[in-house]
Design a protein around this motif. Structure first.
Motif, PDB file in Angstrom:
ATOM      1  N   THR A 229      45.215  37.337  49.764  1.00  0.00           N
ATOM      2  CA  THR A 229      44.330  36.414  50.488  1.00  0.00           C
ATOM      3  C   THR A 229      43.663  37.137  51.653  1.00  0.00           C
ATOM      4  OG1 THR A 229      45.963  34.734  49.981  1.00  0.00           O
ATOM      5  CG2 THR A 229      44.282  34.132  51.571  1.00  0.00           C
ATOM      6  N   GLU A 230      44.463  37.922  52.356  1.00  0.00           N
ATOM      7  CA  GLU A 230      43.931  38.654  53.510  1.00  0.00           C
ATOM      8  C   GLU A 230      42.827  39.617  53.067  1.00  0.00           C
ATOM      9  OE1 GLU A 230      43.078  39.752  57.105  1.00  0.00           O
ATOM     10  OE2 GLU A 230      44.314  38.005  56.587  1.00  0.00           O
ATOM     11  N   LYS A 231      43.098  40.305  51.924  1.00  0.00           N
ATOM     12  CA  LYS A 231      42.104  41.264  51.421  1.00  0.00           C
ATOM     13  C   LYS A 231      40.843  40.530  50.964  1.00  0.00           C
ATOM     14  CE  LYS A 231      45.345  44.848  50.095  1.00  0.00           C
ATOM     15  NZ  LYS A 231      46.093  45.435  48.994  1.00  0.00           N
ATOM     16  N   ALA A 232      41.033  39.350  50.327  1.00  0.00           N
ATOM     17  CA  ALA A 232      39.877  38.570  49.864  1.00  0.00           C
ATOM     18  C   ALA A 232      39.028  38.150  51.060  1.00  0.00           C
ATOM     19  CB  ALA A 232      40.346  37.347  49.094  1.00  0.00           C
ATOM     20  N   ARG A 233      39.714  37.823  52.176  1.00  0.00           N
ATOM     21  CA  ARG A 233      38.974  37.437  53.393  1.00  0.00           C
ATOM     22  C   ARG A 233      38.145  38.633  53.890  1.00  0.00           C
ATOM     23  NH1 ARG A 233      43.120  35.115  56.556  1.00  0.00           N
ATOM     24  NH2 ARG A 233      43.000  33.307  55.223  1.00  0.00           N
ATOM     25  N   MET A 234      38.781  39.826  53.817  1.00  0.00           N
ATOM     26  CA  MET A 234      38.050  41.024  54.265  1.00  0.00           C
ATOM     27  C   MET A 234      36.827  41.260  53.380  1.00  0.00           C
ATOM     28  SD  MET A 234      41.391  43.306  54.999  1.00  0.00           S
ATOM     29  CE  MET A 234      40.685  44.924  55.096  1.00  0.00           C
ATOM     30  N   LEU A 235      37.035  41.001  52.063  1.00  0.00           N
ATOM     31  CA  LEU A 235      35.921  41.178  51.123  1.00  0.00           C
ATOM     32  C   LEU A 235      34.798  40.199  51.460  1.00  0.00           C
ATOM     33  CD1 LEU A 235      34.784  42.416  48.498  1.00  0.00           C
ATOM     34  CD2 LEU A 235      35.957  40.632  47.239  1.00  0.00           C
ATOM     35  N   ALA A 236      35.190  38.940  51.747  1.00  0.00           N
ATOM     36  CA  ALA A 236      34.191  37.928  52.083  1.00  0.00           C
ATOM     37  C   ALA A 236      33.404  38.331  53.327  1.00  0.00           C
ATOM     38  CB  ALA A 236      34.876  36.585  52.311  1.00  0.00           C
ATOM     39  N   ALA A 257      45.189  40.883  40.715  1.00  0.00           N
ATOM     40  CA  ALA A 257      44.680  41.971  41.565  1.00  0.00           C
ATOM     41  C   ALA A 257      43.577  42.728  40.842  1.00  0.00           C
ATOM     42  CB  ALA A 257      45.816  42.911  41.936  1.00  0.00           C
ATOM     43  N   GLU A 258      43.775  42.944  39.530  1.00  0.00           N
ATOM     44  CA  GLU A 258      42.749  43.675  38.778  1.00  0.00           C
ATOM     45  C   GLU A 258      41.459  42.870  38.692  1.00  0.00           C
ATOM     46  OE1 GLU A 258      44.663  44.913  35.206  1.00  0.00           O
ATOM     47  OE2 GLU A 258      45.631  46.579  36.273  1.00  0.00           O
ATOM     48  N   SER A 259      41.599  41.544  38.450  1.00  0.00           N
ATOM     49  CA  SER A 259      40.398  40.695  38.379  1.00  0.00           C
ATOM     50  C   SER A 259      39.664  40.698  39.709  1.00  0.00           C
ATOM     51  CB  SER A 259      40.764  39.252  38.045  1.00  0.00           C
ATOM     52  OG  SER A 259      41.519  39.222  36.892  1.00  0.00           O
ATOM     53  N   LEU A 260      40.440  40.623  40.802  1.00  0.00           N
ATOM     54  CA  LEU A 260      39.799  40.621  42.120  1.00  0.00           C
ATOM     55  C   LEU A 260      39.099  41.957  42.378  1.00  0.00           C
ATOM     56  CD1 LEU A 260      42.509  38.777  44.221  1.00  0.00           C
ATOM     57  CD2 LEU A 260      40.179  38.020  43.824  1.00  0.00           C
ATOM     58  N   ASN A 261      39.730  43.027  41.927  1.00  0.00           N
ATOM     59  CA  ASN A 261      39.103  44.344  42.078  1.00  0.00           C
ATOM     60  C   ASN A 261      37.802  44.426  41.306  1.00  0.00           C
ATOM     61  OD1 ASN A 261      40.399  45.869  43.878  1.00  0.00           O
ATOM     62  ND2 ASN A 261      41.370  47.248  42.445  1.00  0.00           N
ATOM     63  N   PHE A 262      37.851  43.839  40.072  1.00  0.00           N
ATOM     64  CA  PHE A 262      36.650  43.839  39.234  1.00  0.00           C
ATOM     65  C   PHE A 262      35.541  43.043  39.937  1.00  0.00           C
ATOM     66  CE2 PHE A 262      34.116  41.843  35.811  1.00  0.00           C
ATOM     67  CZ  PHE A 262      33.572  43.007  35.289  1.00  0.00           C
ATOM     68  N   ALA A 263      35.933  41.855  40.461  1.00  0.00           N
ATOM     69  CA  ALA A 263      34.952  41.009  41.165  1.00  0.00           C
ATOM     70  C   ALA A 263      34.385  41.761  42.355  1.00  0.00           C
ATOM     71  CB  ALA A 263      35.613  39.717  41.614  1.00  0.00           C
ATOM     72  N   LYS A 264      35.267  42.505  43.042  1.00  0.00           N
ATOM     73  CA  LYS A 264      34.813  43.269  44.213  1.00  0.00           C
ATOM     74  C   LYS A 264      33.783  44.325  43.801  1.00  0.00           C
ATOM     75  CE  LYS A 264      36.570  47.002  45.296  1.00  0.00           C
ATOM     76  NZ  LYS A 264      37.515  48.081  45.513  1.00  0.00           N
ATOM     77  N   GLU A 266      31.866  44.302  41.158  1.00  0.00           N
ATOM     78  CA  GLU A 266      30.606  43.649  40.783  1.00  0.00           C
ATOM     79  C   GLU A 266      29.821  43.232  42.021  1.00  0.00           C
ATOM     80  OE1 GLU A 266      29.301  43.037  37.476  1.00  0.00           O
ATOM     81  OE2 GLU A 266      30.727  44.680  37.322  1.00  0.00           O
ATOM     82  N   LEU A 267      30.563  42.664  42.981  1.00  0.00           N
ATOM     83  CA  LEU A 267      29.904  42.212  44.216  1.00  0.00           C
ATOM     84  C   LEU A 267      29.282  43.382  44.957  1.00  0.00           C
ATOM     85  CD1 LEU A 267      32.309  39.597  45.830  1.00  0.00           C
ATOM     86  CD2 LEU A 267      29.936  39.262  45.201  1.00  0.00           C
ATOM     87  N   SER A 268      30.043  44.480  45.011  1.00  0.00           N
ATOM     88  CA  SER A 268      29.527  45.621  45.765  1.00  0.00           C
ATOM     89  C   SER A 268      28.318  46.219  45.034  1.00  0.00           C
ATOM     90  CB  SER A 268      30.621  46.657  46.019  1.00  0.00           C
ATOM     91  OG  SER A 268      30.646  47.607  45.021  1.00  0.00           O
ATOM     92  N   LYS A 269      28.359  46.143  43.681  1.00  0.00           N
ATOM     93  CA  LYS A 269      27.222  46.654  42.904  1.00  0.00           C
ATOM     94  C   LYS A 269      25.979  45.809  43.223  1.00  0.00           C
ATOM     95  CE  LYS A 269      27.512  46.895  38.289  1.00  0.00           C
ATOM     96  NZ  LYS A 269      28.238  47.153  37.076  1.00  0.00           N
ATOM     97  N   THR A 270      26.167  44.481  43.167  1.00  0.00           N
ATOM     98  CA  THR A 270      25.035  43.582  43.437  1.00  0.00           C
ATOM     99  C   THR A 270      24.520  43.803  44.851  1.00  0.00           C
ATOM    100  OG1 THR A 270      26.147  41.997  42.039  1.00  0.00           O
ATOM    101  CG2 THR A 270      24.313  41.162  43.321  1.00  0.00           C
TER     102      THR A 270
END
Ligand code: ADP
Length: 503
Positions: A229-236, A257-264, A266-270
């Motif tokens: 959750t903390e890492k997701a907040r940092m990502l947000a 964790a892998e799905s969140l990494n994948f989402a990260k 994709e987000l960073s790519k976009t």
């Protein structure tokens, strides 16, 4: 349309929500505010509490029950034997020690044996007769007598005051009397009380233990979730360097964790592509704007009075303004298509004629820059779809082929029936081709090759993304075949409408 309106009303909250929905909402809010830590701890503690209570009470009650059953059975077994022994002893009595005999029998069988008269007074052993003995047996004797009468028995086993009793009618020295054998349950009663205390202690101990264990377990279980959750907040907050992998364990958490990494990723790519787009678009905006400003100044300062020069300069301004317009249109188009705001208009039209029409728009390149368009187009192929949008597809593909074709400046445009009901539209160039590792990326929004500027047809890095979105919305098959150094073929397979009408 109607459905959309209804949906909006609910979403706006303009209508009153039904009670049940409100209750579910309230429950969910409550659920959200309670942590997993508490859930695990509460369930764990409640379960251990239940198990201890269940074990304690069943143990206590079954022990007493089992003991009482055993005592009754034992009395039923030994009672008649003792009765026989006493009858034999009494019949052959010649001043023997009957009291001593009864004490011995009591000791050997772990019971208390008495001989009573009709009223329940103790005859033997003598010490009881002397008034030194314990208890008044008359009440229990009365109870036993009643039972014997009722069931027409000569002996009976019944429960007395804190004891089990075997009572049998027996002849004592020629007169009626009773054999009275007791087995105390006082011991088991006190044992069972002890057991109760023991159960309570075990309960407290187990509760404390389960409190400690469940607290530790909950902390262990929720730690990786808290970290994620903390890492997701940092990502947000825009930190794309976070790595969700690390402290998690267990298949589910590793997958999360892998799905969140994948989402990260994709987000960073976009995010990266968006930044690139802004850079590209601002560059593309800047060039025509600079030109417009420069030529307008030239008209004011130099060519204003010379019609021929002025017209030439004004034409440059018009052309640059057109480029700006198409750029703005592309950006708007894509955002509309992606936001699903642009509905498709379905109509059936002659694709063959339409491709020729679009090719005509590139005629200036033929005349001015020496491009060659080799068209192999089968006549009268009708398809159904959004004519304007599909025209955009054809235009973008031909435009790209012009931009990326080789030195021979040749572009091949083909439209042919390939099987019954299908036709293949393709655009081939003789350029550098697209490397294998880039081929998937080119359909992405904002993707742009490094050599994208200085081209005959202006592009924004959005062309293929627009093509992909439109074709996906039409549900048709499309793709690219490319060979590095030889060129690329972009193709689309359309369903043919044989009679030229909407299916
Ligand atoms: P633009 O052409 O404006 O850069 P597009 O979305 O049309 O944007 O194309 C995206 C990228 O795909 C281009 O930058 C280019 O690298 C690649 N590409 C598109 N068409 C071709 C082609 N015919 N040959 C080689 N590369 C191409």
């Amino acid at each position: 349309m109607g459905a959309k309106t209804a949906e909006n009303e609910t979403a706006n909250g303009g209508e009153k929500q039904p009670k049940r929905k409100r209750r579910i909402h309230k429950y969910r809010r409550k659920q959200r505010s309670t942590s997993i830590y508490f859930f695990v701890w509460a369930i764990f503690s409640a379960l251990s509490l239940l198990i201890v209570l269940f074990c304690g009470f069943t143990q206590r009650f079954t022990t007493v029950r089992v003991y009482k059953d055993a005592a009754t059975t034992e009395l039923r077994e030994i009672g008649p034997q003792i009765e026989d022994n006493i009858s034999t002893y009494v019949n052959g009595w010649t001043g023997k020690d009957l009291s001593g005999f009864l004490r011995r029998l009591s000791h050997d069988n772990d019971v208390e044996c008495y001989l009573l008269d009709q009223n329940g007074s103790v005859l033997f052993p003598q010490e009881h007769f002397d008034g030194t003995g314990e208890g008044d047996f008359s009440a229990t004797l009365e109870k036993a007598k009643k039972q014997m009468q009722k069931k027409d028995l000569s002996h009976v086993v019944c429960e007395g005051d804190g004891e089990f009793v075997y009572v049998a009618e027996i002849e004592i020295f020629g007169g009626p009397g009773f054999l009275y054998i007791t087995k105390s349950v006082a011991l088991i009663e006190s044992a069972s009380t002890q057991l109760g205390v023991h159960t309570m202690l075990t309960l407290v101990f187990t509760f404390l233990l389960s409190f400690a264990v469940s607290s530790a377990f909950s902390a262990w279980l929720t730690k990786p979730l808290t970290e994620l959750t903390e890492k997701a907040r940092m990502l947000a907050e825009g930190n794309f360097d976070v790595d969700f992998r690390g402290s998690e364990y267990g298949k589910e958490l590793v997958e999360l964790a892998e799905s969140l990494n994948f989402a990260k990723e994709e987000l960073s790519k976009t995010d990266r592509m968006q930044k690139e787009l802004i850079a590209n678009v601002s560059h593309d905006f800047k060039t025509p704007l600079t030109m417009i400003k420069a030529y307008a100044s030239m008209i004011i300062e130099i060519s204003g009075d010379y019609p021929e020069k002025r017209n030439k300069h004004a034409q440059v301004i018009v052309d640059e303004a057109d480029r700006l317009t198409s750029l703005v249109n592309d950006v708007l188009d894509l955002s509309k298509l992606n936001a699903d705001m642009a509905g498709l208009k379905a109509e059936c039209f002659d694709l063959s004629a339409y491709v020729y029409e679009i090719l005509d728009r590139f005629a200036y390149l033929k005349d001015v820059q020496g491009y060659r368009f080799q068209a192999d187009i089968e006549e009268k192929i009708y398809i159904c779809g959004d004519r304007l949008r599909l025209g955009q597809v054809v235009y973008n593909l031909i435009g790209n082929a012009v931009n990326y074709t080789g030195e021979d400046k040749t572009v091949f445009v083909r439209l042919q029936r390939v099987s019954s009901g299908l036709c293949r539209f393709s655009v081939t160039d003789t350029g550098k081709g697209i490397p294998e590792e880039e081929i998937n990326g080119i359909w992405e929004r904002y993707y742009r090759s490094k050599e994208a500027h200085k081209r005959p047809v202006q592009g924004t890095g959005l062309g293929l993304s627009i093509v992909k979105t439109i074709l996906q919305k039409h549900g048709v098959e499309f793709g690219v075949e490319s060979e590095v150094g030889k060129g690329s073929t972009f193709y689309v397979l359309f369903s043919v409408s044989e009679d030229g009408t909407t299916e």
